[in-house]
Design an enzyme around this catalytic site. Structure first.
Site, short mmCIF file in Angstrom:
data_model
loop_
_atom_site.label_atom_id
_atom_site.label_comp_id
_atom_site.label_asym_id
_atom_site.label_seq_id
_atom_site.Cartn_x
_atom_site.Cartn_y
_atom_site.Cartn_z
N THR A 41 86.53 62.42 -19.55
CA THR A 41 87.18 62.64 -20.85
C THR A 41 86.98 64.08 -21.33
O THR A 41 87.90 64.70 -21.87
CB THR A 41 86.63 61.63 -21.88
OG1 THR A 41 86.86 60.32 -21.37
CG2 THR A 41 87.31 61.77 -23.23
N HIS A 44 89.48 66.01 -19.54
CA HIS A 44 90.82 65.89 -20.16
C HIS A 44 90.92 66.87 -21.34
O HIS A 44 91.95 67.51 -21.53
CB HIS A 44 91.06 64.48 -20.71
CG HIS A 44 91.35 63.44 -19.66
ND1 HIS A 44 92.46 63.48 -18.86
CD2 HIS A 44 90.69 62.31 -19.31
CE1 HIS A 44 92.46 62.43 -18.05
NE2 HIS A 44 91.39 61.71 -18.30
P1 NAD Z 1 87.61 61.50 -12.72
O1 NAD Z 1 88.72 61.44 -13.72
O2 NAD Z 1 87.33 62.78 -12.09
O3 NAD Z 1 87.87 60.42 -11.56
C1 NAD Z 1 89.16 60.08 -11.14
C2 NAD Z 1 89.20 60.09 -9.61
O4 NAD Z 1 90.42 59.48 -9.20
C3 NAD Z 1 89.17 61.49 -9.01
O5 NAD Z 1 88.09 61.62 -8.09
C4 NAD Z 1 90.52 61.60 -8.31
O6 NAD Z 1 90.47 62.36 -7.11
C5 NAD Z 1 90.81 60.12 -8.03
N1 NAD Z 1 92.22 59.84 -7.69
C6 NAD Z 1 93.34 60.54 -7.98
N2 NAD Z 1 94.41 59.99 -7.39
C7 NAD Z 1 93.96 58.89 -6.72
C8 NAD Z 1 94.60 57.90 -5.91
N3 NAD Z 1 95.91 57.92 -5.68
N4 NAD Z 1 93.83 56.93 -5.38
C9 NAD Z 1 92.50 56.91 -5.60
N5 NAD Z 1 91.85 57.82 -6.37
C10 NAD Z 1 92.58 58.80 -6.92
O7 NAD Z 1 86.25 61.07 -13.39
P2 NAD Z 1 85.58 59.78 -14.09
O8 NAD Z 1 84.60 60.33 -15.04
O9 NAD Z 1 85.09 58.88 -13.01
O10 NAD Z 1 86.70 59.08 -14.96
C11 NAD Z 1 87.61 58.17 -14.42
C12 NAD Z 1 88.71 57.82 -15.42
O11 NAD Z 1 88.19 57.00 -16.46
C13 NAD Z 1 89.34 59.02 -16.13
O12 NAD Z 1 90.73 58.75 -16.25
C14 NAD Z 1 88.67 59.02 -17.48
O13 NAD Z 1 89.44 59.64 -18.47
C15 NAD Z 1 88.55 57.54 -17.74
N6 NAD Z 1 87.51 57.12 -18.69
C16 NAD Z 1 87.74 55.98 -19.37
C17 NAD Z 1 86.79 55.49 -20.25
C18 NAD Z 1 87.03 54.20 -20.97
O14 NAD Z 1 86.22 53.84 -21.81
N7 NAD Z 1 88.11 53.50 -20.67
C19 NAD Z 1 85.59 56.19 -20.42
C20 NAD Z 1 85.37 57.35 -19.70
C21 NAD Z 1 86.32 57.81 -18.81
#
Ligand code: NAD
Ligand code: ZN
Length: 352
Positions: A41, A44
């Protein structure tokens, strides 16, 4: 004090020297930050995508996952002492609405998030309601305690999706996906497959000794997932990439009746074939946000105490907070697992 701030509404993130915070108000506690994790986040907010542009007022000190020590206590706070080491739930719920009063404070509509709606933890000090604090056991090192929050996101998702004895596909091997893979394995999933295009992150996934790590760019990706699930497809999908195309592919391969938990936040609207891929297959789509208060925190504490080696594999970098630009650059390249910033370098040298 030193802070890392979204100073203006455009791509980037900047340091800023701000006055120390005033004494904490009623029910509030001041925490001197020891270490804080950079979340997807925060990234982002750094890139200034549509979601952050619509949500974050500038200037805003960001950061919401941290560990620190209590340095001042406001009126009417009981049960805490100066010097205690704490992490905190970053969602400040109203505590009064029907959702809060029925154990669903994580979806309270009046929630404010530190580092999003109010000053955050990428600073030497952060002010937090005492009710949000979590005391950290001595056995948990600072660099692990700093990431209670994202391990909690992963724990919340895995617990909700009921993975025991199921074939689980995790889409996205960022820090949360990697933590989720380790937790799903510990929860007795039949198989755990992690899908991630970035090689450095794929390598971290390999180190967790999962059943299979696949790259969506590899032409065998789909057939490899079908093979390991004996042709059925996964009966649990944990979507942690925020990538709409990846979600569509996962819905396509999921077994009929699958539970698909969505935690990744797409940068904008996503088009889905609801009729063919959800309704007719009897798929359950579940949105996951935050952590259950405070059930998830008890679960994460137990997991961290039992599995420090797994947390250690995913937290790949601890950087002095002043090197935050390098931390965001690592995330730009995906050349990292979880990056933690050290706000008290000398102290962390001994403690992390
Ligand atoms: P991040 O956003 O870096 O992880 C996302 C991963 O997805 C990356 O490693 C990327 O290479 C991978 N990715 C991209 N395309 C892909 C595909 N086609 N297939 C498989 N993987 C693919 O880091 P994060 O901190 O692990 O966050 C994950 C997500 O969760 C983000 O979107 C973040 O904004 C969200 N998030 C949500 C909450 C919630 O409460 N819902 C809280 C924190 C983060
Ligand atoms: Zn509420």
């Amino acid at each position: 004090m030193f802070t890392i701030t979204k100073a203006k509404p455009e791509r980037g993130i900047w340091s800023s020297d701000q006055p120390s915070l005033p004494a904490p108000g009623r029910g509030m506690v001041m925490v001197d930050v020891i270490a804080a994790g950079i979340c997807g986040t925060d990234y982002h907010i750094y890139t200034w995508d549509a979601w952050s542009a619509g949500r974050i007022p500038t200037p805003m000190t960001i950061g919401h996952e941290f560990v620190g020590r209590i340095s001042a206590i406001g009126e009417d706070v009981t049960g805490f002492e100066i010097g205690e080491r704490v992490s905190a739930e970053c969602h400040i719920a109203c505590g009064k609405c029907a959702l809060c009063r029925t154990g669903n404070a994580h979806i309270c509509e009046k929630t404010e998030i530190i580092g999003v709606d109010r000053p955050g933890a990428f600073a030497e000090q952060v002010e937090i309601p005492a009710t949000n604090l979590w005391k950290v056991p001595d056995a948990i090192p600072n660099k692990h305690a700093a990431v209670f929050d994202p391990v909690g996101n992963a724990m919340h998702m895995v617990s909700t999706a009921k993975v025991t004895a199921r074939d689980v596909l995790i889409v996205g091997g960022g820090p949360i996906g990697l933590f989720a893979a380790a937790i799903a394995k510990a929860h007795g999933a039949r198989t755990v497959v992690l899908q991630e295009p970035n090689q450095a992150r794929g390598a971290i996934a390999h180190s967790l000794e999962l059943d299979l790590v696949v790259n969506p760019r590899d032409e065998n990706c789909r057939s490899d997932i079908l093979d390991i699930t004996e042709g059925r497809g996964p009966d649990v999908v944990l979507e942690v990439s925020g990538n709409g195309a990846a979600l569509n592919a996962a819905l396509d391969i999921a077994a009929p009746g699958a539970i698909v938990a969505l935690l990744g936040i797409p940068g904008g609207p996503v088009e889905l074939d609801l009729g063919g891929k959800v309704v007719m297959k009897g798929i359950s789509l579940i949105g996951i946000t935050g952590r259950r208060m405070f059930e998830t925190w008890f679960q994460v504490e137990a997991f961290m105490l039992k599995n420090p080696d797994l947390i250690e594999k995913v937290v790949t970098h601890v950087l002095p907070a002043k090197d935050f630009e390098y931390g965001f650059k690592l995330m730009d390249d995906g050349a990292c697992g979880k990056v933690v910033l050290d706000f008290q370098t000398s102290q962390l040298k001994e403690a992390v």
